[in-house]
Design an enzyme around this catalytic site. Sequence first.
Site, short mmCIF file in Angstrom:
data_model
loop_
_atom_site.label_atom_id
_atom_site.label_comp_id
_atom_site.label_asym_id
_atom_site.label_seq_id
_atom_site.Cartn_x
_atom_site.Cartn_y
_atom_site.Cartn_z
CE LYS A 1 13.92 11.50 -47.54
NZ LYS A 1 13.58 12.25 -46.34
CG ASP B 1 1.66 6.95 -40.01
OD1 ASP B 1 1.75 8.00 -39.31
OD2 ASP B 1 1.97 5.84 -39.56
CB SER B 2 6.46 7.79 -43.34
OG SER B 2 6.42 9.13 -42.91
CG PHE C 1 12.32 15.35 -42.37
CD1 PHE C 1 12.26 15.32 -43.75
CD2 PHE C 1 11.48 14.49 -41.66
CE1 PHE C 1 11.39 14.46 -44.42
CE2 PHE C 1 10.60 13.63 -42.32
CZ PHE C 1 10.56 13.61 -43.71
N GLY C 2 14.22 14.28 -39.68
CA GLY C 2 14.02 13.00 -38.99
C GLY C 2 15.27 12.14 -38.94
CE1 TYR C 3 14.82 7.68 -35.61
CE2 TYR C 3 12.79 8.25 -36.76
CZ TYR C 3 13.45 7.86 -35.61
OH TYR C 3 12.74 7.65 -34.45
CE LYS D 1 5.38 12.27 -42.27
NZ LYS D 1 4.09 11.80 -41.73
NE ARG E 1 6.96 11.57 -47.04
CZ ARG E 1 8.02 11.35 -46.24
NH1 ARG E 1 9.24 11.72 -46.60
NH2 ARG E 1 7.85 10.78 -45.06
CG ASN F 1 7.57 15.92 -40.62
OD1 ASN F 1 8.31 16.64 -41.26
ND2 ASN F 1 7.99 14.83 -39.98
P1 ITT Z 1 2.20 13.98 -39.32
O1 ITT Z 1 1.61 12.83 -38.56
O2 ITT Z 1 1.54 15.30 -39.03
O3 ITT Z 1 2.33 13.71 -40.80
P2 ITT Z 1 4.67 13.19 -37.98
O4 ITT Z 1 6.07 13.74 -38.01
O5 ITT Z 1 4.06 12.90 -36.63
O6 ITT Z 1 3.73 14.21 -38.82
P3 ITT Z 1 4.55 10.37 -38.58
O7 ITT Z 1 3.65 10.06 -37.45
O8 ITT Z 1 4.27 9.73 -39.91
O9 ITT Z 1 4.63 11.93 -38.90
O10 ITT Z 1 6.03 10.03 -38.10
C1 ITT Z 1 7.04 9.91 -39.03
C2 ITT Z 1 8.37 9.98 -38.34
O11 ITT Z 1 9.25 9.08 -39.06
C3 ITT Z 1 8.92 11.38 -38.51
O12 ITT Z 1 8.86 12.10 -37.33
C4 ITT Z 1 10.35 11.15 -38.93
O13 ITT Z 1 11.16 11.19 -37.79
C5 ITT Z 1 10.39 9.76 -39.50
N1 ITT Z 1 10.42 9.84 -40.96
C6 ITT Z 1 9.39 9.62 -41.84
N2 ITT Z 1 9.77 9.84 -43.09
C7 ITT Z 1 11.06 10.22 -43.02
C8 ITT Z 1 12.01 10.60 -43.97
O14 ITT Z 1 11.71 10.69 -45.26
N3 ITT Z 1 13.24 10.92 -43.56
C9 ITT Z 1 13.56 10.87 -42.26
N4 ITT Z 1 12.74 10.54 -41.28
C10 ITT Z 1 11.49 10.21 -41.65
#
Ligand code: ITT
Length: 197
Positions: free
Chosen positions: A176, A69-70, A153-155, A13, A182, A10
């Site tokens: 952040k 993992d998050s 990114f993400g949420y 991350k 994190r 990701n």
């Molecule tokens: P890796 O397993 O390769 O690290 P991944 O994206 O699959 O990559 P995760 O399984 O830990 O990682 O899923 C984490 C999801 O949670 C990620 O796709 C984001 O959508 C969300 N997430 C985690 N941390 C975040 C953050 O700081 N801000 C926004 N969304 C976050």
Amino acid sequence: MHQLLVATTNEGKVKEIQKLLSKTPVELLSLNLFDVGEVNETGATFAENSELKARSYAQKTGHWTLADDSGLEVRALGGAPGVISARYAGVGASDSENVAKLLSELAEVSDTHRLARFVCSISVSDKFGNIHFKSEGICSGTISFSPRGDNGFGYDPIFIPEGFEKTFAELDDSIKQRLSHRAMALKKIIPLFVCIS
Ligand code: ITT
């Protein structure tokens, strides 16, 4: 100086972890340097999955490895999406698809019941797959009614951290970096990196 693989696919991350670890006495390696494929996240908790990823990427590459993992836990949804945050709208779903699904699940939920928290578990393994450090960080907040902002990114576009009115995606990166799940998780283990340097 010791090398440490930051094992995540990701990019969001990667950027955050690199900044948070920039002052540590370790040289960070990217997963792009290795052709190792992805690890299946079969754990039931963030902690199990971060351990699984750290151990398995370490064994595949022969390097000390840090894995994260998050995800997001929403109280009104009983803690969902939790460990399936990355695939909430289905395997291979984009960030915007996951955000849209979450907003639709919360469509009938009022302002005061939109409590949520980001959780991050970090594990560090030696090159043989033995876990040496583990840590967890939490960042509490609420979920907005629509996506706002372009940072992160993400949420991030729908997460409003406690004490603020803007989403993480609207706030400056430095905020952040200071209060995220994190940042909290890494802060606890950075002093331990002296042991592997
Ligand atoms: P890796 O397993 O390769 O690290 P991944 O994206 O699959 O990559 P995760 O399984 O830990 O990682 O899923 C984490 C999801 O949670 C990620 O796709 C984001 O959508 C969300 N997430 C985690 N941390 C975040 C953050 O700081 N801000 C926004 N969304 C976050």
